[in-house]
Scaffold this motif. Structure first.
Motif, mmCIF file in Angstrom:
data_model
loop_
_atom_site.group_PDB
_atom_site.id
_atom_site.type_symbol
_atom_site.label_atom_id
_atom_site.label_comp_id
_atom_site.label_asym_id
_atom_site.label_seq_id
_atom_site.Cartn_x
_atom_site.Cartn_y
_atom_site.Cartn_z
ATOM 1 N N UNK A 111 58.330 -61.520 58.839
ATOM 2 C CA UNK A 111 58.704 -61.493 60.254
ATOM 3 C C UNK A 111 59.526 -62.719 60.630
ATOM 4 N N UNK A 112 59.102 -63.882 60.124
ATOM 5 C CA UNK A 112 59.826 -65.111 60.427
ATOM 6 C C UNK A 112 61.271 -65.047 59.936
ATOM 7 N N UNK A 113 61.448 -64.619 58.680
ATOM 8 C CA UNK A 113 62.786 -64.571 58.101
ATOM 9 C C UNK A 113 63.621 -63.479 58.763
ATOM 10 N N UNK A 114 63.000 -62.335 59.059
ATOM 11 C CA UNK A 114 63.748 -61.253 59.715
ATOM 12 C C UNK A 114 64.251 -61.693 61.085
ATOM 13 N N UNK A 237 71.506 -68.702 55.671
ATOM 14 C CA UNK A 237 70.116 -68.347 55.370
ATOM 15 C C UNK A 237 69.376 -69.505 54.717
ATOM 16 N N UNK A 238 69.985 -70.096 53.688
ATOM 17 C CA UNK A 238 69.299 -71.126 52.916
ATOM 18 C C UNK A 238 69.588 -72.532 53.417
ATOM 19 N N UNK A 239 70.485 -72.630 54.408
ATOM 20 C CA UNK A 239 70.829 -73.922 55.020
ATOM 21 C C UNK A 239 71.402 -74.894 53.999
ATOM 22 N N UNK A 240 72.010 -74.364 52.967
ATOM 23 C CA UNK A 240 72.677 -75.186 51.958
ATOM 24 C C UNK A 240 73.533 -74.257 51.099
ATOM 25 N N UNK A 263 71.272 -68.140 42.019
ATOM 26 C CA UNK A 263 70.483 -68.919 41.068
ATOM 27 C C UNK A 263 69.059 -69.028 41.597
ATOM 28 N N UNK A 264 68.071 -68.718 40.763
ATOM 29 C CA UNK A 264 66.671 -68.668 41.203
ATOM 30 C C UNK A 264 66.240 -70.007 41.789
ATOM 31 N N UNK A 265 65.761 -69.981 43.021
ATOM 32 C CA UNK A 265 65.323 -71.198 43.692
ATOM 33 C C UNK A 265 63.874 -71.544 43.378
ATOM 34 N N UNK A 266 63.173 -70.636 42.717
ATOM 35 C CA UNK A 266 61.791 -70.921 42.305
ATOM 36 C C UNK A 266 61.793 -71.868 41.118
ATOM 37 N N UNK A 267 62.652 -71.576 40.138
ATOM 38 C CA UNK A 267 62.667 -72.362 38.898
ATOM 39 C C UNK A 267 63.950 -73.169 38.729
ATOM 40 N N UNK A 314 62.100 -59.306 51.088
ATOM 41 C CA UNK A 314 60.945 -59.883 50.389
ATOM 42 C C UNK A 314 61.393 -60.937 49.379
ATOM 43 N N UNK A 315 62.436 -60.623 48.621
ATOM 44 C CA UNK A 315 62.933 -61.604 47.642
ATOM 45 C C UNK A 315 63.519 -62.823 48.338
ATOM 46 N N UNK A 316 64.142 -62.598 49.472
ATOM 47 C CA UNK A 316 64.667 -63.714 50.254
ATOM 48 C C UNK A 316 63.529 -64.621 50.726
ATOM 49 N N UNK A 317 62.443 -64.012 51.186
ATOM 50 C CA UNK A 317 61.260 -64.777 51.597
ATOM 51 C C UNK A 317 60.718 -65.590 50.419
ATOM 52 N N UNK A 318 60.678 -64.969 49.250
ATOM 53 C CA UNK A 318 60.181 -65.670 48.064
ATOM 54 C C UNK A 318 61.038 -66.879 47.738
ATOM 55 N N UNK A 319 62.364 -66.722 47.822
ATOM 56 C CA UNK A 319 63.258 -67.844 47.549
ATOM 57 C C UNK A 319 63.114 -68.936 48.607
#
Length: 343
Positions: A111-114, A237-240, A263-267, A314-319
C-alpha cells in the motif's frame, strides 16, 4: 502577487476536497512537475538576477506552505475515517489473547509503495484507473492480441471459472483495453491491482501478486520515449540511479517488446535467492503498443502510437525494503507489517 494569488486559489480548492484522489490531483496541479508553481519558476530566467533570487525564495516558501497544508489535510482525512469506522474486534480470539497487549501496525508495504507511485504518476499527468479482478476472455486475452487457440495463452497458467469464459485476471494489462475505450489521444494512465496465476510459490513467485500497468498514447511516440520514461520512473521510485539492462521480450500486446531488469538491490548484484543467483531482477516488462491492441481500444494505429509497461509491485517492494522472500508480503503476519511507517 502572482504567488499569493496562486496560494489563495490552492487553499480554496483544497478546503473543499473530500477524497485522497482530489488531494493528489491538487498536489499535481499546483506543485507537481507540470504544476502552476513550476510554470512560474520556469519564467524566472527572464528576470534580473536580484528579482530572480527573491522570487525563487518566495516560491520555495509557498511550496513548503502548500506541502504542509496537504499533509494536514491528509491527516484530517485519516482522523475522520477512523472516527467514522466502528470498532472492530476479532471474536475468534481467545479471552486471554483479547485481554493482552494489542500490537499496532502501519500500512502494508505494498500500500505504501502503491500510494507513492500514484503520487509520482499523477504529478506526471497520469490518471489512476481500476478494473475488475474477475475478467472475461475478451479483455484478458483476445483484445490484447491473444487470439483463441494461440500458444501465447499458455504463457500464463490461468484460474478459469467453470463457465469457461471468465477467469481471475492474469495481469493488469486488461486495464489498457478498458482504459482506452472512449478516450481521445493523447492520454496516459496507470492501473494498479492484484493479479492471479496458478504458479508454484518460491522466494520470488506467488499465486496472487500485485502489478501496476501503465500506458501512454500520442502521435509520434517511439522506443526512445519509452526508454527515457522508464529511466526517469526508476530514479523517482528508488530515489537514486539504478543499473538497468534491456533485453528483447515477447508479449503479444507490444511490438517490439522488452524485459527491463535492474541490478538486484538485495545482494547488490552478487547473486541471491531473489535474483536466482543472476544478480538481476526482472521488474519492468515494456514495449510499444501493438497496432492490433490500439485498434481494439478504438484508436487508429496509423495516426497514433503508444508505449506500455507493467511494474511488479511486490518485487518493487522487496527491492525498496530489502525483503528477501515474497511470501512474507502475503503471509498476513502483523509483526511483519508493523515494521513499516504509516503513509
Amino acid at each position: 502577487m502572482q504567488l499569493e494569488q496562486l496560494y489563495e486559489a490552492f487553499i480554496k480548492e483544497i478546503e473543499v476536497a473530500h477524497s485522497r484522489e482530489e488531494i493528489r490531483r491538487l498536489k499535481a496541479k499546483y506543485i507537481g512537475r507540470a504544476g502552476s508553481l513550476n510554470t512560474i519558476l520556469k519564467g524566472l530566467k527572464s528576470l534580473p538576477p536580484e528579482e530572480r533570487r527573491k522570487t525563487g525564495q518566495a516560491a520555495n516558501q509557498y511550496k513548503h506552505r502548500m506541502q504542509a497544508v496537504i499533509k494536514e489535510k491528509n491527516e484530517q482525512m485519516s482522523r475522520a475515517e477512523q472516527d467514522a469506522s466502528p470498532p472492530w474486534q476479532d471474536i475468534t480470539l481467545t479471552r486471554s489473547r483479547m485481554a493482552g497487549t494489542q500490537r499496532t501496525a502501519g500500512f502494508h508495504p505494498v500500500t505504501l509503495v502503491q500510494r507513492e507511485l500514484e503520487d509520482i504518476f499523477t504529478s506526471m499527468g497520469y490518471e489512476i484507473l481500476d478494473g475488475p479482478h474477475i475478467e472475461d476472455d475478451y479483455h484478458n486475452f483476445e483484445a490484447l492480441n491473444f487470439p483463441p487457440g494461440h500458444p501465447a495463452r499458455e504463457m500464463q497458467d490461468t484460474f478459469w471459472f467453470k463457465d469457461g469464459s471468465h477467469l481471475l485476471r492474469t495481469h493488469t494489462s486488461c486495464i489498457q483495453i478498458r482504459g482506452m475505450v472512449g478516450k481521445e489521444p493523447p492520454f496516459r494512465f496507470v492501473g494498479p491491482g492484484k493479479v492471479f496465476r496458478a504458479e508454484a510459490t518460491d522466494a520470488s513467485h506467488e499465486m496472487a501478486f500485485h502489478q501496476m500497468e501503465g500506458m501512454m498514447v500520442d502521435r509520434g511516440l517511439s522506443v526512445a520515449n519509452l526508454i527515457y520514461f522508464m529511466k526517469v520512473l526508476l530514479k523517482e521510485i528508488f530515489r537514486k540511479e539504478v543499473r538497468i539492462r534491456l533485453r528483447p521480450g515477447y508479449f503479444p500486446f507490444v511490438e517490439p517488446g522488452f524485459e527491463l531488469d535492474i541490478s538486484c538491490l538485495i545482494c547488490a548484484g552478487e547473486g541471491c535467492a531473489v535474483c536466482k543467483k543472476t544478480g538481476w531482477v526482472e521488474l519492468l516488462p515494456c514495449g510499444m503498443v501493438h497496432p492490433n491492441v490500439l485498434t481494439y481500444g478504438g484508436i487508429d494505429p496509423d495516426l497514433f502510437s503508444g508505449f506500455a509497461f507493467g511494474l511488479g509491485l511486490d518485487r518493487l517492494v522487496m527491492m525498496r525494503y530489502g525483503i528477501d522472500d515474497i511470501r512474507l508480503i502475503h503471509g498476513g503476519d502483523l509483526a511483519f507489517v508493523s515494521q513499516f511507517a504509516a503513509y
